[in-house]
Design a protein around this motif. Structure first.
Motif, PDB file in Angstrom:
ATOM      1  N   GLY A 176      41.142  48.822  38.961  1.00 51.96           N
ATOM      2  CA  GLY A 176      40.852  48.882  37.810  1.00 51.96           C
ATOM      3  C   GLY A 176      40.141  47.734  37.333  1.00 51.96           C
ATOM      4  N   ASP A 177      39.753  47.833  36.161  1.00 50.04           N
ATOM      5  CA  ASP A 177      38.954  46.734  35.227  1.00 50.04           C
ATOM      6  C   ASP A 177      39.887  46.302  34.587  1.00 50.04           C
ATOM      7  OD1 ASP A 177      37.092  45.483  33.658  1.00 50.04           O
ATOM      8  OD2 ASP A 177      36.469  47.204  32.721  1.00 50.04           O
ATOM      9  N   THR A 178      40.034  44.815  34.521  1.00 50.44           N
ATOM     10  CA  THR A 178      41.059  44.067  34.015  1.00 50.44           C
ATOM     11  C   THR A 178      40.314  43.030  33.074  1.00 50.44           C
ATOM     12  OG1 THR A 178      41.250  42.526  35.810  1.00 50.44           O
ATOM     13  CG2 THR A 178      42.872  44.553  35.727  1.00 50.44           C
ATOM     14  N   SER A 179      39.028  43.273  32.807  1.00 52.42           N
ATOM     15  CA  SER A 179      38.121  42.294  32.213  1.00 52.42           C
ATOM     16  C   SER A 179      38.272  42.330  30.572  1.00 52.42           C
ATOM     17  CB  SER A 179      36.793  42.186  32.860  1.00 52.42           C
ATOM     18  OG  SER A 179      36.000  43.588  32.551  1.00 52.42           O
ATOM     19  N   GLY A 180      38.948  43.244  30.072  1.00 54.52           N
ATOM     20  CA  GLY A 180      39.028  43.150  28.474  1.00 54.52           C
ATOM     21  C   GLY A 180      37.828  43.833  28.130  1.00 54.52           C
ATOM     22  N   TRP A 181      37.031  43.095  27.280  1.00 58.08           N
ATOM     23  CA  TRP A 181      35.971  43.740  26.653  1.00 58.08           C
ATOM     24  C   TRP A 181      34.487  43.413  27.544  1.00 58.08           C
ATOM     25  CZ3 TRP A 181      31.935  40.341  25.757  1.00 58.08           C
ATOM     26  CH2 TRP A 181      31.961  39.034  25.575  1.00 58.08           C
ATOM     27  N   LYS A 182      34.660  42.432  28.432  1.00 59.71           N
ATOM     28  CA  LYS A 182      33.583  42.202  29.350  1.00 59.71           C
ATOM     29  C   LYS A 182      33.211  43.392  30.300  1.00 59.71           C
ATOM     30  CE  LYS A 182      33.951  37.080  28.824  1.00 59.71           C
ATOM     31  NZ  LYS A 182      34.088  35.894  29.389  1.00 59.71           N
ATOM     32  N   PRO A 183      32.148  43.417  30.826  1.00 67.37           N
ATOM     33  CA  PRO A 183      31.935  44.537  32.038  1.00 67.37           C
ATOM     34  C   PRO A 183      32.734  43.873  33.352  1.00 67.37           C
ATOM     35  CG  PRO A 183      29.916  43.560  31.238  1.00 67.37           C
ATOM     36  CD  PRO A 183      31.012  42.651  30.519  1.00 67.37           C
ATOM     37  N   PRO A 184      32.916  44.883  34.205  1.00 67.35           N
ATOM     38  CA  PRO A 184      33.759  44.456  35.490  1.00 67.35           C
ATOM     39  C   PRO A 184      33.072  43.578  36.205  1.00 67.35           C
ATOM     40  CG  PRO A 184      32.995  46.544  35.561  1.00 67.35           C
ATOM     41  CD  PRO A 184      32.512  46.344  34.123  1.00 67.35           C
ATOM     42  N   LYS A 185      33.657  42.427  36.994  1.00 64.71           N
ATOM     43  CA  LYS A 185      33.435  41.970  37.976  1.00 64.71           C
ATOM     44  C   LYS A 185      32.965  42.686  39.214  1.00 64.71           C
ATOM     45  CE  LYS A 185      33.848  37.727  35.800  1.00 64.71           C
ATOM     46  NZ  LYS A 185      32.442  37.372  35.259  1.00 64.71           N
ATOM     47  N   VAL A 186      32.373  42.170  40.077  1.00 64.67           N
ATOM     48  CA  VAL A 186      31.860  42.600  41.411  1.00 64.67           C
ATOM     49  C   VAL A 186      33.347  42.793  42.226  1.00 64.67           C
ATOM     50  CG1 VAL A 186      30.813  42.454  43.759  1.00 64.67           C
ATOM     51  CG2 VAL A 186      29.768  41.557  41.706  1.00 64.67           C
ATOM     52  N   LYS A 187      34.245  41.991  41.966  1.00 67.64           N
ATOM     53  CA  LYS A 187      35.424  42.364  42.806  1.00 67.64           C
ATOM     54  C   LYS A 187      35.951  43.802  42.460  1.00 67.64           C
ATOM     55  CE  LYS A 187      38.228  39.889  39.871  1.00 67.64           C
ATOM     56  NZ  LYS A 187      39.308  38.777  39.657  1.00 67.64           N
ATOM     57  N   ASN A 188      35.716  44.247  41.228  1.00 62.54           N
ATOM     58  CA  ASN A 188      36.473  45.469  40.448  1.00 62.54           C
ATOM     59  C   ASN A 188      35.612  46.646  41.254  1.00 62.54           C
ATOM     60  OD1 ASN A 188      36.686  43.452  37.929  1.00 62.54           O
ATOM     61  ND2 ASN A 188      38.540  44.223  38.814  1.00 62.54           N
ATOM     62  N   LEU A 189      34.656  46.504  41.739  1.00 62.60           N
ATOM     63  CA  LEU A 189      33.947  47.692  42.183  1.00 62.60           C
ATOM     64  C   LEU A 189      34.120  48.257  43.795  1.00 62.60           C
ATOM     65  CD1 LEU A 189      30.041  46.614  41.212  1.00 62.60           C
ATOM     66  CD2 LEU A 189      31.977  48.088  39.855  1.00 62.60           C
ATOM     67  N   SER A 190      34.340  49.440  43.919  1.00 63.77           N
ATOM     68  CA  SER A 190      34.433  49.778  45.174  1.00 63.77           C
ATOM     69  C   SER A 190      33.461  49.271  46.184  1.00 63.77           C
ATOM     70  CB  SER A 190      34.647  51.465  45.097  1.00 63.77           C
ATOM     71  OG  SER A 190      35.745  52.054  44.621  1.00 63.77           O
ATOM     72  N   GLN A 191      33.907  49.190  47.117  1.00 54.72           N
ATOM     73  CA  GLN A 191      32.830  48.633  48.389  1.00 54.72           C
ATOM     74  C   GLN A 191      32.159  47.328  47.858  1.00 54.72           C
ATOM     75  OE1 GLN A 191      32.839  50.206  51.271  1.00 54.72           O
ATOM     76  NE2 GLN A 191      34.402  51.539  50.481  1.00 54.72           N
ATOM     77  N   SER A 192      32.955  46.483  47.028  1.00 54.19           N
ATOM     78  CA  SER A 192      32.252  45.344  46.532  1.00 54.19           C
ATOM     79  C   SER A 192      31.553  44.305  47.750  1.00 54.19           C
ATOM     80  CB  SER A 192      33.097  44.560  45.581  1.00 54.19           C
ATOM     81  OG  SER A 192      34.316  44.224  46.334  1.00 54.19           O
ATOM     82  N   ASP A 193      32.130  44.346  48.618  1.00 53.06           N
ATOM     83  CA  ASP A 193      31.887  43.326  49.771  1.00 53.06           C
ATOM     84  C   ASP A 193      30.429  43.755  50.285  1.00 53.06           C
ATOM     85  OD1 ASP A 193      34.237  42.139  49.988  1.00 53.06           O
ATOM     86  OD2 ASP A 193      34.858  43.125  51.642  1.00 53.06           O
ATOM     87  N   ALA A 194      30.139  45.155  50.501  1.00 56.10           N
ATOM     88  CA  ALA A 194      28.750  45.536  50.747  1.00 56.10           C
ATOM     89  C   ALA A 194      27.865  45.376  49.719  1.00 56.10           C
ATOM     90  CB  ALA A 194      28.921  46.885  51.389  1.00 56.10           C
ATOM     91  N   LEU A 195      28.163  45.481  48.339  1.00 60.91           N
ATOM     92  CA  LEU A 195      27.371  45.205  47.223  1.00 60.91           C
ATOM     93  C   LEU A 195      26.867  43.889  47.082  1.00 60.91           C
ATOM     94  CD1 LEU A 195      29.046  47.571  44.603  1.00 60.91           C
ATOM     95  CD2 LEU A 195      26.823  47.893  45.885  1.00 60.91           C
ATOM     96  N   GLY A 196      27.866  43.153  47.579  1.00 62.46           N
ATOM     97  CA  GLY A 196      27.944  41.610  47.352  1.00 62.46           C
ATOM     98  C   GLY A 196      26.747  41.123  48.178  1.00 62.46           C
ATOM     99  N   GLN A 197      27.114  41.478  49.413  1.00 65.09           N
ATOM    100  CA  GLN A 197      26.206  41.178  50.596  1.00 65.09           C
ATOM    101  C   GLN A 197      24.713  41.862  50.690  1.00 65.09           C
ATOM    102  OE1 GLN A 197      28.425  41.856  54.069  1.00 65.09           O
ATOM    103  NE2 GLN A 197      29.952  40.308  53.671  1.00 65.09           N
ATOM    104  N   ASP A 198      24.526  43.038  50.310  1.00 62.31           N
ATOM    105  CA  ASP A 198      23.430  43.396  50.513  1.00 62.31           C
ATOM    106  C   ASP A 198      22.626  43.525  49.244  1.00 62.31           C
ATOM    107  OD1 ASP A 198      24.046  44.173  53.111  1.00 62.31           O
ATOM    108  OD2 ASP A 198      24.941  46.186  52.582  1.00 62.31           O
TER     109      ASP A 198
END
Length: 109
Positions: free
Chosen positions: A18-40
């Motif tokens: 889930g999103d634990t960032s309060g009012w801020k947008p989620p971090k990359v680590k909160n996204l599904s498949q975040s490893d692939a998103l971060g690398q590609d």
């Protein structure tokens, strides 16, 4: 995409943690498949609704420039556009929205 100079836009859902960032947008680590998103991805941008008419965005990764930046927009229903606003303008709008929500809750009590 690089050879043809065509941008590719992808959407991702929040992972099970889930999103634990309060009012801020989620971090990359909160996204599904975040490893692939971060690398590609060249740019990873996350967003979250901030009140009724505002959005807050976070540039989580920018391969060709500065990352880790927040910016705010406000939706203009008259022209159907999101316009960039300062954090102070967005915060005032958000506080007004929260006050209106609290007042409407009192009307139902």
């Amino acid at each position: 995409a690089v050879a043809t100079d065509v941008p590719i836009v992808s959407a991702a859902q929040i992972n099970r943690e889930g999103d634990t960032s309060g009012w801020k947008p989620p971090k990359v680590k909160n996204l599904s498949q975040s490893d692939a998103l971060g690398q590609d991805g060249d740019v990873v941008l996350t967003q979250k609704q901030y009140g009724k008419a505002n959005m807050v965005y976070s540039i989580e990764k920018n391969r060709h420039g500065e990352g880790q930046q927040l910016f705010f927009t406000e939706f203009g229903p008259n022209n159907g556009r999101f316009e960039e606003v300062t954090a102070q303008v967005a915060k005032r709008s958000y506080e007004q929205y929260r006050m209106n929500e609290a007042n409407s809750d009192d009307n139902y009590a």
